[in-house]
Design a protein around this motif. Structure first.
Motif, PDB file in Angstrom:
ATOM      1  N   LEU A   1       0.599   4.177  -2.543  1.00 16.65           N
ATOM      2  CA  LEU A   1       0.001   5.534  -2.185  1.00 16.65           C
ATOM      3  C   LEU A   1       1.187   6.421  -2.852  1.00 16.65           C
ATOM      4  O   LEU A   1       0.738   7.519  -3.113  1.00 16.65           O
ATOM      5  CB  LEU A   1       0.091   5.541  -0.930  1.00 16.65           C
TER       6      LEU A   1
ATOM      7  N   LEU B   1      -5.743  16.778  -0.780  1.00 18.12           N
ATOM      8  CA  LEU B   1      -5.985  15.390  -0.945  1.00 18.12           C
ATOM      9  C   LEU B   1      -4.363  14.752  -1.125  1.00 18.12           C
ATOM     10  O   LEU B   1      -3.983  13.741  -0.441  1.00 18.12           O
ATOM     11  CB  LEU B   1      -6.610  14.784  -1.950  1.00 18.12           C
TER      12      LEU B   1
ATOM     13  N   ASP C   1       0.969  -1.132  -0.015  1.00 16.94           N
ATOM     14  CA  ASP C   1       0.029  -0.098   0.042  1.00 16.94           C
ATOM     15  C   ASP C   1       0.822   1.273   0.090  1.00 16.94           C
ATOM     16  O   ASP C   1       0.562   2.310  -0.347  1.00 16.94           O
ATOM     17  CB  ASP C   1      -0.942  -0.020   1.422  1.00 16.94           C
TER      18      ASP C   1
ATOM     19  N   ALA D   1     -10.645   6.544  -2.217  1.00 18.75           N
ATOM     20  CA  ALA D   1     -10.938   7.438  -1.034  1.00 18.75           C
ATOM     21  C   ALA D   1     -12.251   6.935  -0.582  1.00 18.75           C
ATOM     22  O   ALA D   1     -12.541   6.691   0.768  1.00 18.75           O
ATOM     23  CB  ALA D   1     -10.920   8.587  -1.349  1.00 18.75           C
TER      24      ALA D   1
ATOM     25  N   GLY E   1      -2.993  15.307   2.410  1.00 19.10           N
ATOM     26  CA  GLY E   1      -3.449  14.276   3.417  1.00 19.10           C
ATOM     27  C   GLY E   1      -2.715  12.957   3.250  1.00 19.10           C
ATOM     28  O   GLY E   1      -2.662  12.354   4.064  1.00 19.10           O
TER      29      GLY E   1
ATOM     30  N   PHE F   1      -6.831  -6.147  -4.530  1.00 19.08           N
ATOM     31  CA  PHE F   1      -5.743  -5.406  -3.540  1.00 19.08           C
ATOM     32  C   PHE F   1      -5.640  -6.263  -2.306  1.00 19.08           C
ATOM     33  O   PHE F   1      -4.662  -6.930  -1.596  1.00 19.08           O
ATOM     34  CB  PHE F   1      -5.880  -4.221  -3.588  1.00 19.08           C
TER      35      PHE F   1
ATOM     36  N   TYR G   1     -12.570   3.144   1.193  1.00 17.38           N
ATOM     37  CA  TYR G   1     -11.931   3.030   2.313  1.00 17.38           C
ATOM     38  C   TYR G   1     -12.529   3.440   3.456  1.00 17.38           C
ATOM     39  O   TYR G   1     -12.537   3.180   4.661  1.00 17.38           O
ATOM     40  CB  TYR G   1     -10.426   3.324   2.202  1.00 17.38           C
TER      41      TYR G   1
ATOM     42  N   GLU H   1      -2.297   9.757   5.841  1.00 18.51           N
ATOM     43  CA  GLU H   1      -2.095   8.474   5.486  1.00 18.51           C
ATOM     44  C   GLU H   1      -0.896   7.432   5.578  1.00 18.51           C
ATOM     45  O   GLU H   1      -0.906   6.510   6.282  1.00 18.51           O
ATOM     46  CB  GLU H   1      -3.170   8.346   4.108  1.00 18.51           C
TER      47      GLU H   1
HETATM   48  C1  VIB Z   1      -5.485  -0.009  -2.314  1.00 15.24           C
HETATM   49  C2  VIB Z   1      -5.796   1.301  -1.697  1.00 15.24           C
HETATM   50  N1  VIB Z   1      -7.022   1.911  -1.942  1.00 15.24           N
HETATM   51  C3  VIB Z   1      -7.459   2.865  -1.187  1.00 15.24           C
HETATM   52  C4  VIB Z   1      -6.889   3.465  -0.197  1.00 15.24           C
HETATM   53  C5  VIB Z   1      -7.288   4.551   0.524  1.00 15.24           C
HETATM   54  N2  VIB Z   1      -6.712   5.917  -0.095  1.00 15.24           N
HETATM   55  C6  VIB Z   1      -5.982   6.203  -0.853  1.00 15.24           C
HETATM   56  S1  VIB Z   1      -5.879   7.822  -1.351  1.00 15.24           S
HETATM   57  C7  VIB Z   1      -7.041   8.316  -0.171  1.00 15.24           C
HETATM   58  C8  VIB Z   1      -7.193   9.287   0.346  1.00 15.24           C
HETATM   59  C9  VIB Z   1      -6.524  10.409   1.017  1.00 15.24           C
HETATM   60  O1  VIB Z   1      -5.059  10.024   1.532  1.00 15.24           O
HETATM   61  C10 VIB Z   1      -7.470   7.015   0.594  1.00 15.24           C
HETATM   62  C11 VIB Z   1      -8.211   6.993   1.626  1.00 15.24           C
HETATM   63  C12 VIB Z   1      -5.633   2.789  -0.003  1.00 15.24           C
HETATM   64  N3  VIB Z   1      -4.810   3.290   0.910  1.00 15.24           N
HETATM   65  N4  VIB Z   1      -5.128   1.854  -0.571  1.00 15.24           N
END
Ligand code: VIB
Length: 231
Positions: A50, A76, A46, A138, A79, A212, A141, A84
């Motif tokens: 990211l 974003l 992850d 986003a 963040g 994933f 999750y 994250e």
């Molecule tokens: C595979 C995978 N998918 C979605 C996210 C979650 N996510 C990715 S960007 C974001 C918005 C702000 O950081 C969020 C919540 C993750 N971590 N890993």
């Protein structure tokens, strides 16, 4: 009142996202019995996911037509890099892994496929493709975080509690809502054939999200026998 585009999308993605909550990785995370080695695999994959994902937010900022959208994407991006990814860096330190080592992680097949798909569609067309590519990540999750937060003891778990707290938090809910508001504004004056393309991106990224979780569950890298020797 006109139906919001995300109401229409919800009908398509709800059954897919519900299946995440049934997946053994997510279930184990919420119920607290997930194997730590599987979690470590998720955390490392992850992290590199990211890094690529952050490029999407930068792209969104570059493609924005107005200052407000530019600011949303910049928030974003900030963040992701600072909130994250801090979660991942904190978990990594518990495993004795440094931030530099985390960054060096070799991307697995699913991570590579997912980030390549998103970056490809986000670079085509205008800002609407970029917003569609980031939406499921986003929003889903946050959907999972809020669902798990309602499970008994998930928020208080000594190891996985921080994960559930992070993704169900007000800050993360606000980031997910920013993506939801962006796509609804963009969809307002779009013809049906263009909306269908955006819907397809949201469905495909939702499928990738399931893949994933599955990749993490199986600690998968590249499913080619000789590839394992090179990792
Ligand atoms: C595979 C995978 N998918 C979605 C996210 C979650 N996510 C990715 S960007 C974001 C918005 C702000 O950081 C969020 C919540 C993750 N971590 N890993």
């Amino acid at each position: 009142m006109q139906q919001l585009f995300t109401d229409r999308l919800w009908k398509k993605v709800e059954p897919i996202w519900k299946s995440y909550l049934e997946h053994p990785f997510v279930k184990g995370l919420g119920e607290g019995w997930l194997d730590k080695e599987k979690f470590k695999h998720w955390m490392k994959q992850d992290y590199v996911y990211l890094i690529e994902y952050s490029r999407l937010f930068a792209l969104g900022s570059a493609k924005a037509h107005d200052l407000s959208t530019m600011t949303t994407f910049a928030n974003l991006l900030h963040g992701t890099l600072h909130m994250e990814m801090d979660l991942h860096r904190n978990y990594a330190s518990k495993f004795g892994i440094t931030a530099d080592e985390l960054e060096e992680t070799e991307a697995a097949a699913t991570t590579t496929a997912y980030t390549s798909y998103m970056l490809n569609v986000a670079q085509q067309g205008g800002i609407e493709n970029t917003v569609a590519a980031v939406l499921a990540c986003a929003w889903s999750y946050n959907y999972i975080g809020k669902a798990l937060a309602a499970w008994p003891n998930a928020l208080e778990h000594e190891f996985y509690g921080n994960w559930v707290q992070m993704y169900s938090s007000e800050d993360f809910t606000a980031l997910a809502n920013d993506c939801i508001d962006l796509i609804n504004t963009i969809a307002e004056d779009k013809p049906e054939h263009e909306l269908a393309i955006l819907e397809d991106i949201v469905v495909k990224t939702s499928y990738f999200e399931y893949m994933f979780w599955d990749m993490a569950e199986h600690q998968a890298m590249w499913p080619v026998p000789v590839a394992a020797q090179n990792l």
